[in-house]
Write a protein that holds these residues in place. Structure first.
Motif, mmCIF file in Angstrom:
data_model
loop_
_atom_site.group_PDB
_atom_site.id
_atom_site.type_symbol
_atom_site.label_atom_id
_atom_site.label_comp_id
_atom_site.label_asym_id
_atom_site.label_seq_id
_atom_site.Cartn_x
_atom_site.Cartn_y
_atom_site.Cartn_z
ATOM 1 N N ASN A 120 0.823 -1.214 0.000
ATOM 2 C CA ASN A 120 0.000 0.000 0.000
ATOM 3 C C ASN A 120 0.856 1.262 0.000
ATOM 4 O O ASN A 120 0.536 2.256 -0.664
ATOM 5 N N PHE A 121 1.947 1.200 0.757
ATOM 6 C CA PHE A 121 2.828 2.372 0.811
ATOM 7 C C PHE A 121 3.437 2.656 -0.569
ATOM 8 O O PHE A 121 3.476 3.813 -1.018
ATOM 9 N N VAL A 122 3.903 1.598 -1.240
ATOM 10 C CA VAL A 122 4.494 1.772 -2.574
ATOM 11 C C VAL A 122 3.452 2.298 -3.546
ATOM 12 O O VAL A 122 3.731 3.183 -4.366
ATOM 13 N N LEU A 123 2.235 1.793 -3.462
ATOM 14 C CA LEU A 123 1.175 2.257 -4.354
ATOM 15 C C LEU A 123 0.853 3.730 -4.121
ATOM 16 O O LEU A 123 0.661 4.493 -5.075
ATOM 17 N N VAL A 124 0.795 4.144 -2.870
ATOM 18 C CA VAL A 124 0.511 5.551 -2.567
ATOM 19 C C VAL A 124 1.613 6.455 -3.093
ATOM 20 O O VAL A 124 1.347 7.512 -3.694
ATOM 21 N N ILE A 125 2.875 6.049 -2.889
ATOM 22 C CA ILE A 125 3.994 6.851 -3.391
ATOM 23 C C ILE A 125 3.937 6.950 -4.907
ATOM 24 O O ILE A 125 4.156 8.023 -5.496
ATOM 25 N N TYR A 126 3.635 5.854 -5.555
ATOM 26 C CA TYR A 126 3.546 5.851 -7.018
ATOM 27 C C TYR A 126 2.448 6.800 -7.496
ATOM 28 O O TYR A 126 2.643 7.582 -8.432
ATOM 29 N N LEU A 127 1.287 6.721 -6.838
ATOM 30 C CA LEU A 127 0.186 7.594 -7.244
ATOM 31 C C LEU A 127 0.509 9.062 -7.006
ATOM 32 O O LEU A 127 0.187 9.925 -7.834
ATOM 33 N N ILE A 128 1.138 9.358 -5.869
ATOM 34 C CA ILE A 128 1.499 10.751 -5.588
ATOM 35 C C ILE A 128 2.480 11.264 -6.645
ATOM 36 O O ILE A 128 2.346 12.393 -7.155
ATOM 37 N N PHE A 129 3.438 10.438 -6.998
ATOM 38 C CA PHE A 129 4.464 10.872 -7.949
ATOM 39 C C PHE A 129 3.887 11.021 -9.357
ATOM 40 O O PHE A 129 4.122 12.029 -10.035
ATOM 41 N N MET A 130 3.118 10.011 -9.804
ATOM 42 C CA MET A 130 2.644 9.999 -11.188
ATOM 43 C C MET A 130 1.385 10.828 -11.391
ATOM 44 O O MET A 130 1.183 11.399 -12.470
ATOM 45 N N VAL A 131 0.526 10.889 -10.379
ATOM 46 C CA VAL A 131 -0.771 11.550 -10.548
ATOM 47 C C VAL A 131 -0.754 12.984 -10.027
ATOM 48 O O VAL A 131 -1.522 13.826 -10.498
ATOM 49 N N VAL A 132 0.133 13.287 -9.080
ATOM 50 C CA VAL A 132 0.122 14.624 -8.470
ATOM 51 C C VAL A 132 1.359 15.427 -8.870
ATOM 52 O O VAL A 132 1.240 16.497 -9.478
ATOM 53 N N LEU A 133 2.545 14.925 -8.527
ATOM 54 C CA LEU A 133 3.755 15.730 -8.682
ATOM 55 C C LEU A 133 4.085 16.030 -10.140
ATOM 56 O O LEU A 133 4.327 17.189 -10.503
ATOM 57 N N ILE A 134 4.120 14.998 -10.972
ATOM 58 C CA ILE A 134 4.480 15.220 -12.383
ATOM 59 C C ILE A 134 3.453 16.110 -13.085
ATOM 60 O O ILE A 134 3.835 17.094 -13.750
ATOM 61 N N PRO A 135 2.142 15.830 -12.989
ATOM 62 C CA PRO A 135 1.182 16.758 -13.627
ATOM 63 C C PRO A 135 1.266 18.177 -13.079
ATOM 64 O O PRO A 135 1.133 19.147 -13.840
ATOM 65 N N TYR A 136 1.471 18.305 -11.765
ATOM 66 C CA TYR A 136 1.572 19.651 -11.184
ATOM 67 C C TYR A 136 2.799 20.382 -11.719
ATOM 68 O O TYR A 136 2.729 21.579 -12.034
ATOM 69 N N GLY A 137 3.936 19.681 -11.839
ATOM 70 C CA GLY A 137 5.134 20.313 -12.376
ATOM 71 C C GLY A 137 4.950 20.750 -13.809
ATOM 72 O O GLY A 137 5.348 21.860 -14.195
ATOM 73 N N VAL A 138 4.334 19.889 -14.631
ATOM 74 C CA VAL A 138 4.086 20.244 -16.033
ATOM 75 C C VAL A 138 3.120 21.417 -16.119
ATOM 76 O O VAL A 138 3.328 22.360 -16.899
ATOM 77 N N TRP A 139 2.055 21.372 -15.317
ATOM 78 C CA TRP A 139 1.078 22.465 -15.344
ATOM 79 C C TRP A 139 1.703 23.777 -14.883
ATOM 80 O O TRP A 139 1.454 24.838 -15.480
ATOM 81 N N THR A 140 2.527 23.731 -13.845
ATOM 82 C CA THR A 140 3.167 24.954 -13.350
ATOM 83 C C THR A 140 4.089 25.547 -14.401
ATOM 84 O O THR A 140 4.062 26.764 -14.654
ATOM 85 N N TYR A 141 4.915 24.706 -15.009
ATOM 86 C CA TYR A 141 5.832 25.208 -16.035
ATOM 87 C C TYR A 141 5.063 25.794 -17.212
ATOM 88 O O TYR A 141 5.378 26.896 -17.690
ATOM 89 N N TYR A 142 4.036 25.090 -17.676
ATOM 90 C CA TYR A 142 3.290 25.567 -18.836
ATOM 91 C C TYR A 142 2.529 26.847 -18.519
ATOM 92 O O TYR A 142 2.500 27.780 -19.321
ATOM 93 N N SER A 143 1.902 26.893 -17.337
ATOM 94 C CA SER A 143 1.105 28.070 -16.990
ATOM 95 C C SER A 143 1.972 29.319 -16.870
ATOM 96 O O SER A 143 1.521 30.423 -17.186
ATOM 97 N N LYS A 144 3.216 29.154 -16.418
ATOM 98 C CA LYS A 144 4.098 30.311 -16.294
ATOM 99 C C LYS A 144 4.700 30.704 -17.636
ATOM 100 O O LYS A 144 4.721 31.878 -17.998
ATOM 101 N N SER A 145 5.202 29.714 -18.379
ATOM 102 C CA SER A 145 5.861 30.026 -19.643
ATOM 103 C C SER A 145 4.879 30.537 -20.689
ATOM 104 O O SER A 145 5.248 31.341 -21.554
#
Length: 638
Positions: free
Chosen positions: A196-221
């Motif tokens: 469960n811990f590995v699954l949560v980390i995976y979801l946070i990384f793939m579903v939250v962090l990466i999309p947020y980073g892409v959205w932040t970069y795109y919204s600013k640039s």
């Protein structure tokens, strides 16, 4: 079955982190080096040619050197991340030193016995490990199942002579293997307790962090256009700047730039009261505001406090907001001018250039340009204006003999030297020359449709040969500004033909303006040369152009050899014709030799004619669509 290999993961993690740590530590150490050792005063613009500039230079040193340069939030975050990753790197490096061999098959290590163990010890270790890792006792546990298989394989390797010989020769009890592959991830991922811990980390990384980073970069640039100016700012300038925009209106339009909409929004009641108090001191010199938005009001008031040299009354937070506005003023004024160029509004573009000069020198429309001289105030200017010489501007004041320069009676010798140095050596004394010509022309006449060139030559008379232009003398502007010149060509009707900033640092500056000669007639254009940093040094000239009828020119005749070259097929066409001939041969194998030769000849000739026709049509279309950035057509009436 692929195995999760801790050792391989260590190497993978170390190599991956090195891609971040090496450049990060390099940038951090470089930042520390520049903060304490590596930067010269000239590199940060801390040049003190007069005592007035020395105060500005000292501020730049404090802000650009020492610990103050290391307090930026971005730098501190990167430093913290780098330190944490460096600690992890060291821990992994220690693990590699103790368990650093990438996963290989070692039956003694798997069974946990010595290499000289006898058969009894081998069987005992096998039975003990089998009871622990047997799949029946560990259902739904891939890690236990993988370990059991390894234990069984190790027991077989040590009890079967053939398997043992294969392991000794090839490192595997099954004999020579083509490729050994393992997964470079820690075996902890196979533990069911961590699922469960590995699954949560995976979801946070793939579903939250990466999309947020892409959205932040795109919204600013996506908010920024040319010269790092926001698209909303360009839209605002298109909306506010018109054909007859006055200089007194520009501070309000400048304050409405999108870059200031966050920092200039008043957040507290005390801040609103401060803005109201400052407005009472600058209101008499402000144009009646067109907008009543809090952001525009605050920005307009702060900018007027700078232009009227009343920044001593600002609080620390208001002063920081003003400095941010001034730091971005160069690119924003350039954006204003580019909008005026798009609208072809010559008068407004010239006003924007002068507005940039006033921001640099902290002067306003009613001020004498003699305020650009160090130590000069309104009192000294009154003495100059009352003098018989009537030298009311920089140019005329410079031409006076030193003993006739009024307004310096109360200055010390050092202050007088600063003023004379500024007049004679720092503030540029320029001569502008222009000429019109046509490149590669046999005579000096200009015919309709010719590609004309207006060459503008700016000579800095008070700059030594071989010397380079330094920074503009602007002690009240908190940042260094490089001296440059705006060269603008316009029609008498107020339309812009060409406008460009020239930033050459040499004694002689040459700039060429290219455009197509208009219809037959005589034309006059206005040529403006304006400084980006100094007030009162602008030059204006009238450029005359007479265009003649191009029908009197001799007809251009193509040489027969050139015409034949045009008719010859290109290498691509020859290759294509060869393919056409090969296709024709394969289709007409049943025909007679004579008919086949005639068919090939006719097909080749027809194909050649079609290609020649298509090539001429493409060339004609290319001429119609040709677009040269350096060529600008002048549409003017007689």
């Amino acid at each position: 079955m692929l195995e999760y290999d801790n050792s391989a993961f260590y190497f993978f993690a170390l190599s991956t982190m090195s891609f971040y740590l090496v450049p990060s530590w390099y940038s951090i150490l470089k930042r520390f080096y520049k903060a304490f050792l590596g930067l010269r005063d000239e590199d940060i613009g801390a040049v003190a040619r007069t005592a007035a500039e020395k105060r500005k230079a000292d501020k730049l040193k404090r802000e650009s050197k020492g610990l103050n340069t290391l307090k930026a939030s971005g730098f501190l975050i990167n430093l913290a991340v780098t330190v944490v990753l460096s600690i992890v790197f060291v821990v992994l490096l220690q693990n590699v030193s103790t368990d650093g061999e990438v996963n290989s098959f070692d039956p003694f290590q798997i069974l946990g016995i010595d290499e000289d163990a006898d058969t009894k010890a081998i069987k005992k270790a096998y039975r003990a490990l089998s009871l622990v890792y047997h799949p029946d006792k560990n259902p739904n546990n891939p890690a236990a199942e993988a370990t059991f298989q390894k234990v069984a394989k190790a027991y077989e390797c040590l009890t079967d002579e053939t398997a043992k010989e294969n392991w000794r020769l090839y490192g595997n009890p099954d004999g020579k293997q083509a490729l050994a592959v393992s997964i470079g991830l820690p075996s902890i991922l196979l533990d069911t307790d961590n699922r469960n811990f590995v699954l949560v980390i995976y979801l946070i990384f793939m579903v939250v962090l990466i999309p947020y980073g892409v959205w932040t970069y795109y919204s600013k640039s996506s908010k920024f256009g040319e010269k790092d100016v926001m698209y909303d700012t360009y839209s605002w300038y298109h909306h506010t700047l018109g054909e007859n925009t006055l200089i007194k209106s520009l501070p309000e339009f400048f304050a409405g730039s999108a870059e200031f909409r966050q920092c200039n929004m008043p957040k507290t009641q005390s801040e609103k009261e401060e803005i109201g108090k400052i407005m009472s001191t600058v209101r008499s010199n402000m144009q009646k505001p067109k907008y009543n938005h809090p952001v525009l009001v605050k920005g307009n008031v702060l900018l007027h406090s700078h232009l009227l040299r009343k920044t001593d009354e600002l609080s620390a937070s208001a002063l920081e907001d003003l400095k941010y506005m001034l730091r971005t003023s160069g690119s924003l004024v350039d954006a204003m001018i580019s909008v005026c160029q798009y609208q072809e509004n010559l008068a407004t573009a010239l006003n924007c250039i002068e507005f940039g000069q006033m921001i640099t020198q902290a002067c306003w429309v009613r001020d004498s340009n003699l305020l650009q001289l160090p130590y000069f105030t309104a009192q000294e200017i009154k003495h100059v204006e009352k003098a018989k010489s009537k030298a009311n501007d920089i140019k005329s004041y410079r031409t006076l003999a030193d003993d006739q320069k009024k307004g310096m009676a109360d200055f010390t010798g050092e202050q007088k030297d600063d003023i004379l140095r500024c007049l004679n050596d720092v503030i540029p004394d320029i001569t502008v020359e222009s000429k019109v010509f046509v490149d590669d022309d046999e005579d000096d006449k200009v015919y309709e449709g010719d590609l004309c060139t207006i060459q503008v030559t700016i000579t800095r008379n008070n700059l030594r040969d071989g010397a380079k232009v330094g920074l503009a003398h602007a002690p009240r502007f908190p940042y260094p500004r490089q001296e440059a010149w705006w060269v603008c060509l316009g029609t008498k009707e107020g339309k812009i033909i060409n406008i460009e900033k020239v930033s050459s640092t040499g004694k002689v500056v040459e700039h060429k303006i290219k455009f197509l000669a208009p219809r037959v007639g005589t034309y006059e254009f206005d040529l403006h040369v304006k400084s980006n940093a100094y007030i009162g040094l602008d030059e204006k000239q009238t450029v005359s152009l007479t265009t003649l009828d191009n029908s009197v020119l001799p007809e251009y005749k193509i040489h027969p050899d050139d015409a034949e070259l045009d008719d010859e097929p290109t290498l691509f066409e020859e290759m294509l014709n060869a393919n056409v001939e090969q296709d024709s041969d394969s289709d007409d194998d049943s025909d007679s030799d004579d008919e086949d030769d005639n068919a090939k000849t006719s097909v080749a000739d027809r194909k050649k004619a079609e290609m020649l026709k298509a090539r001429k049509a493409a060339a004609a279309a290319g001429d119609d669509d040709e677009d040269d950035d350096e060529v600008e057509e002048v549409y003017a009436e007689k």
